[in-house]
Each structure stands twice: as C-alpha cells, then as structure tokens.
Scaffold this motif. Structure first.
Motif, mmCIF file in Angstrom:
data_model
loop_
_atom_site.group_PDB
_atom_site.id
_atom_site.type_symbol
_atom_site.label_atom_id
_atom_site.label_comp_id
_atom_site.label_asym_id
_atom_site.label_seq_id
_atom_site.Cartn_x
_atom_site.Cartn_y
_atom_site.Cartn_z
ATOM 1 N N MET A 185 0.765 -1.262 -0.013
ATOM 2 C CA MET A 185 -0.064 0.037 -0.006
ATOM 3 C C MET A 185 0.855 1.228 -0.015
ATOM 4 S SD MET A 185 -3.198 -0.913 2.242
ATOM 5 C CE MET A 185 -4.322 0.177 0.852
ATOM 6 N N ILE A 186 1.944 1.224 -0.519
ATOM 7 C CA ILE A 186 2.940 2.321 -0.653
ATOM 8 C C ILE A 186 2.180 3.669 -1.424
ATOM 9 C CG2 ILE A 186 3.939 1.476 -2.825
ATOM 10 C CD1 ILE A 186 6.637 2.681 -1.538
ATOM 11 N N GLU A 187 1.735 3.292 -2.441
ATOM 12 C CA GLU A 187 1.070 4.625 -3.015
ATOM 13 C C GLU A 187 -0.194 5.144 -2.376
ATOM 14 O OE1 GLU A 187 0.129 7.172 -5.984
ATOM 15 O OE2 GLU A 187 1.798 6.082 -5.516
ATOM 16 N N GLN A 188 -1.020 4.300 -1.444
ATOM 17 C CA GLN A 188 -1.810 4.862 -0.808
ATOM 18 C C GLN A 188 -1.433 5.586 0.426
ATOM 19 O OE1 GLN A 188 -1.956 1.869 -1.967
ATOM 20 N NE2 GLN A 188 -3.864 1.590 -3.218
ATOM 21 N N ARG A 189 -0.229 5.205 0.934
ATOM 22 C CA ARG A 189 0.262 5.850 2.027
ATOM 23 C C ARG A 189 0.781 7.152 1.608
ATOM 24 N NH1 ARG A 189 2.742 0.769 3.250
ATOM 25 N NH2 ARG A 189 4.425 1.491 2.230
ATOM 26 N N ARG A 190 1.479 7.319 0.317
ATOM 27 C CA ARG A 190 1.785 8.585 -0.187
ATOM 28 C C ARG A 190 0.712 9.670 -0.638
ATOM 29 N NH1 ARG A 190 1.984 11.123 -4.981
ATOM 30 N NH2 ARG A 190 1.092 9.409 -5.966
ATOM 31 N N LEU A 191 -0.495 9.146 -0.774
ATOM 32 C CA LEU A 191 -1.665 9.777 -1.027
ATOM 33 C C LEU A 191 -2.359 10.337 0.471
ATOM 34 C CD1 LEU A 191 -3.216 7.902 -3.815
ATOM 35 C CD2 LEU A 191 -2.220 9.869 -4.131
ATOM 36 N N PHE A 192 -2.272 9.465 1.320
ATOM 37 C CA PHE A 192 -2.615 9.677 2.523
ATOM 38 C C PHE A 192 -1.711 10.972 3.122
ATOM 39 C CE2 PHE A 192 -2.982 9.491 7.351
ATOM 40 C CZ PHE A 192 -4.396 9.225 7.208
ATOM 41 N N GLU A 193 -0.547 10.955 2.907
ATOM 42 C CA GLU A 193 0.535 11.803 3.452
ATOM 43 C C GLU A 193 0.269 13.312 2.710
ATOM 44 O OE1 GLU A 193 5.258 12.105 4.718
ATOM 45 O OE2 GLU A 193 4.678 10.507 3.211
ATOM 46 N N ILE A 194 -0.084 13.265 1.418
ATOM 47 C CA ILE A 194 -0.582 14.567 0.748
ATOM 48 C C ILE A 194 -1.648 14.920 1.506
ATOM 49 C CG2 ILE A 194 -1.223 15.112 -1.447
ATOM 50 C CD1 ILE A 194 0.724 13.121 -2.793
ATOM 51 N N ALA A 195 -2.640 14.204 1.715
ATOM 52 C CA ALA A 195 -3.863 14.837 2.297
ATOM 53 C C ALA A 195 -3.399 15.282 3.478
ATOM 54 C CB ALA A 195 -4.761 13.568 2.235
ATOM 55 N N VAL A 196 -2.715 14.676 4.388
ATOM 56 C CA VAL A 196 -2.613 15.427 5.582
ATOM 57 C C VAL A 196 -1.674 16.588 5.347
ATOM 58 C CG1 VAL A 196 -1.196 15.013 7.701
ATOM 59 C CG2 VAL A 196 -2.293 13.120 7.046
ATOM 60 N N ASN A 197 -0.901 16.622 4.601
ATOM 61 C CA ASN A 197 -0.214 17.871 4.189
ATOM 62 C C ASN A 197 -1.163 19.245 3.764
ATOM 63 O OD1 ASN A 197 2.413 16.914 5.219
ATOM 64 N ND2 ASN A 197 2.786 16.258 3.077
ATOM 65 N N ARG A 198 -2.200 18.570 2.986
ATOM 66 C CA ARG A 198 -2.964 19.814 2.805
ATOM 67 C C ARG A 198 -3.880 20.368 3.567
ATOM 68 N NH1 ARG A 198 -4.661 16.518 -3.044
ATOM 69 N NH2 ARG A 198 -3.121 17.595 -4.231
ATOM 70 N N LEU A 199 -4.210 19.188 4.385
ATOM 71 C CA LEU A 199 -4.958 19.810 5.633
ATOM 72 C C LEU A 199 -4.182 20.488 6.602
ATOM 73 C CD1 LEU A 199 -7.638 19.494 6.965
ATOM 74 C CD2 LEU A 199 -7.054 17.579 8.131
ATOM 75 N N ASN A 200 -2.890 20.377 6.715
ATOM 76 C CA ASN A 200 -2.145 20.946 7.615
ATOM 77 C C ASN A 200 -2.022 22.593 7.313
ATOM 78 O OD1 ASN A 200 -1.433 19.557 9.831
ATOM 79 N ND2 ASN A 200 0.356 18.366 8.820
ATOM 80 N N LYS A 201 -2.070 22.908 5.886
ATOM 81 C CA LYS A 201 -1.887 24.107 5.322
ATOM 82 C C LYS A 201 -3.085 25.035 5.916
ATOM 83 C CE LYS A 201 0.528 23.351 1.106
ATOM 84 N NZ LYS A 201 0.448 23.386 -0.314
ATOM 85 N N LYS A 202 -4.183 24.329 6.166
ATOM 86 C CA LYS A 202 -5.450 25.088 6.782
ATOM 87 C C LYS A 202 -5.136 25.155 8.167
ATOM 88 C CE LYS A 202 -8.425 23.620 2.903
ATOM 89 N NZ LYS A 202 -9.760 22.886 2.698
ATOM 90 N N TRP A 203 -4.823 23.909 8.939
ATOM 91 C CA TRP A 203 -5.015 23.825 10.526
ATOM 92 C C TRP A 203 -3.766 24.511 10.963
ATOM 93 C CZ3 TRP A 203 -6.770 18.263 12.436
ATOM 94 C CH2 TRP A 203 -7.930 18.436 12.119
ATOM 95 N N VAL A 204 -2.834 24.878 10.372
ATOM 96 C CA VAL A 204 -1.586 25.684 11.034
ATOM 97 C C VAL A 204 -2.121 27.129 11.473
ATOM 98 C CG1 VAL A 204 0.425 24.263 10.205
ATOM 99 C CG2 VAL A 204 -0.388 26.228 8.658
#
Length: 373
Positions: free
Chosen positions: A14-33
């Motif tokens: 699931m390496i590709e899904q982990r990468r996509l999950f990490e991207i989603a977290v980073n995008r959310l962090n741009k709002k949450w910070v």
C-alpha cells in the motif's frame, strides 16, 4: 502549536496509498496551522535505517503508544508487524484515561471480494473476537480518505483533546504609568491652571489637575482588536490618544468616544495591526479631595500587570502623602490587598499576575490636602 500525532500502519503493498494519505494530511495542515494545530504523521518510511538498541519494531510501537490517532489501512495483506502495531494501539487505548489513540481500521476492497482464508477476513474475525471491533470496508482509497477526514473534522468539534486551540490573544504584559503633572485643591477656590480644548467634545474645560496615563499592552499573539476604555468621575474630562496603532483623528463616535460625548468617558474598539497597543491619555480634574483613587481594568486575561503612579514632579509630590497608598485587586467575594513598592519618594508601584478579564486593580491615596495649594 498544538500537535496531533497520527500513526499510519499498512503493508508494503500500500505504498501508493500511504503517499496519497500523506499528501492529504499535508494539505489539511496548510489550513490547520492557521488555527494553531498541526497533524504529525508517522509512517514506517519516515524512520531512519539506523539500528535501534531495542529493535526497529519496538521503536514503531513506542510511536504508536504516544499517538493520538492510529490508522490501519490494508488491502490483501496484513503483516505481523501491522498486527503488532494494531494490538499496541488497542491495548494503549484500553488502558488510557483519555481513551487514546483513537483507532480506525480500514480495508480498501469490496467486502464481496473476500475469500474465507483472506487476510482481511481473518483480521475481521480477530477484531470481533478480541476487541468487539469491526473492520470498515471501502471500495476505493478516495472513499476511505473522505470517511476518515470527515470523522477527524467531527473530532475537532466533539472531543476536547482534538479541539482547536483558543487563539484569542492573551495579554502577556500590561504596563500602566500614571504621571501627575498638575495638582491644585479645587475646594479652596484655587484658580485653574489653564483652559484645555478637547477635540472630541469640541469644548473647553478648566484644568485644576492633570494626569497622563501611558498604557502599553503586549499580546501573546497577533490581536485583531482591543477595547480601549477610560472612565473618571463626573466632574473630570478624559482625552485619549492612541499612539500604536495610530488612529486617524476624528470626533464623536468615529473616534474613542460615544454618541453621548460624555466628558468623563472614552470607549471604543481599536483595530490592531500587531501584538502591541500603546496609548497616552490625559485626565483633567480627576484627582481631587474625596476622589483620590486610580484604577485599571483587565480587558482580557493578563499574565502580568505593572501599575505605577508618579507624583514626584509636583512641588509637594514627595510630602503630600499621609501614609503609603493602599493597592487592592478588586475581585469577588473580597478584595485582595497587594504589596506596594516605593520606587523613590512620591513614586509607587504595584504588580499583579494572572488577572481575569474584568478584574480591576486600584491605588488609593491618603493625601494631606493642606499641602496642596
């Protein structure tokens, strides 16, 4: 910055899904910070290759135990290490007073696509038997991602541990310095020193005494606005000058004043552009026999207050006091006496910490008016 730790467990497939999950977290962090909260994601690729004294898996498990959220994401394979991490997460949850980490278990496959000896089927049976917990199925990673982040958003509203920090700026320090410039005893039919025109009132007052209030407020963060208030007794006049941020001079309600244009009161909302507020306020006829009290009010929570009153430049400034002034923190149910320091003859200071919004600190002076001409 409030940090929420997420541990994502999954097999190598699931390496590709982990990468996509990490991207989603980073995008959310741009709002949450911007709300002073950050999601710190742990996946096994983030760990270095160096040898760990207790073993790499032990290192992973330690991160699981300290996480706020644990996510297991599987497709066809469920490795022994993923199962160990899941067991660690659930046992930590069961033994935690806060019930952390929150545990989410996802299978990205249709439930109809499973066979009896499938790893996901085995995991589902084990979760039910050991923990009475269900494996959640999603046909695509997109569906799983939407479901998880929707629930994460709900947590910020329903669980205090995951709520956004209160970003209302706290006052780190407030310093109020009052300098008496002129003082005469009005009751003895003394003549005024001069006449002063107050622009916001479009009127003149006869000045029998004058004090300058210099107020500096330092906020813990970038504040949008602050409420500026100054009051005195009815025979006084108040004229406020906001220095930082500089306010455009105006009259009436557009400036620091109210519709009634009361001489003894100024009040208004100040739009800030920094974490500092500084003002110089003139009080005319506010310190006379029968009214020898100065107060300051906490607009917000104040970590530290320094309050200084200076009479030293008056002709009788060092001899006009019958006794040491009394300082009190006005709070319910009883006022609290505060220690007064003498900086030098005629200059008095009091300090207070941890003031709640609305609390007042007052200085009361015992004056020998026979020494005031």
């Amino acid at each position: 910055m409030k940090i929420i730790k997420i541990f994502l467990a999954s097999s190598y497939e699931m390496i590709e899904q982990r990468r996509l999950f990490e991207i989603a977290v980073n995008r959310l962090n741009k709002k949450w910070v911007k709300k002073d909260m950050f999601l710190e994601l742990f996946v096994w690729e983030n760990f270095g290759d160096e040898m760990s004294e207790s073993g790499k898996q032990k290192q992973y498990d330690e991160h699981v135990s300290s996480s706020d959220i644990f996510v297991l994401m599987i497709h066809k394979k469920v490795g022994d290490f993923s199962m160990e991490e899941l067991d660690t997460a659930i046992e930590t949850y069961k033994n935690s007073e806060q019930k952390l980490p929150k545990v989410y278990t996802y299978c990205i496959r249709s439930k109809d696509d499973l066979e009896a000896d499938d790893d996901a089927k085995k995991l589902e049976r084990e979760l039910l038997v050991k923990y009475k917990h269900y494996l959640t199925y999603h046909e695509s990673f997109g569906d799983m991602k939407s479901s998880f982040f929707d629930q994460l958003d709900d947590l910020t509203n329903t669980d205090k541990h995951f709520s956004f920090p209160d970003m209302s700026p706290m006052i780190e320090e407030k310093v109020l310095y009052i300098k008496m410039i002129l003082l005469t005893n009005r009751k003895n039919a003394a003549e005024p020193f001069y006449r002063k025109k107050i622009e916001r009132l479009d009127n003149e007052v006869e000045v029998y005494d004058e004090a300058q209030f210099f107020e500096m407020v330092s906020y813990s963060g970038m504040a949008k606005e602050t409420m500026a208030r100054n009051y005195s007794f009815k025979d006084a006049a108040v004229d406020m000058n906001v220095i930082l941020p500089r306010q455009k001079p105006a009259t009436g309600a557009d400036y620091i004043g109210d519709d009634a244009k009361r001489a003894d009161s100024v009040e208004g909302t100040i739009n800030l552009t920094s974490n500092l507020f500084y003002s110089a306020t003139s009080f005319y006829n506010s310190f006379q026999e029968g009214n020898t009290v100065y107060q300051t009010r906490a607009q917000d929570l104040i970590k530290k207050l320094t309050f200084i009153v200076d009479f030293a430049s008056l002709p009788a400034g060092t001899t006009m006091h019958k006794s040491l002034p009394v300082a009190r923190l006005l709070s319910t149910p009883y006022p609290e006496l505060l220690a007064v320091s003498v900086i030098k003859d005629g200059i008095y200071q009091v300090e207070a910490a941890g003031l709640s919004a609305g609390q007042k600190v007052e200085f009361k002076f015992d004056i020998d008016w026979s020494k005031i001409k």
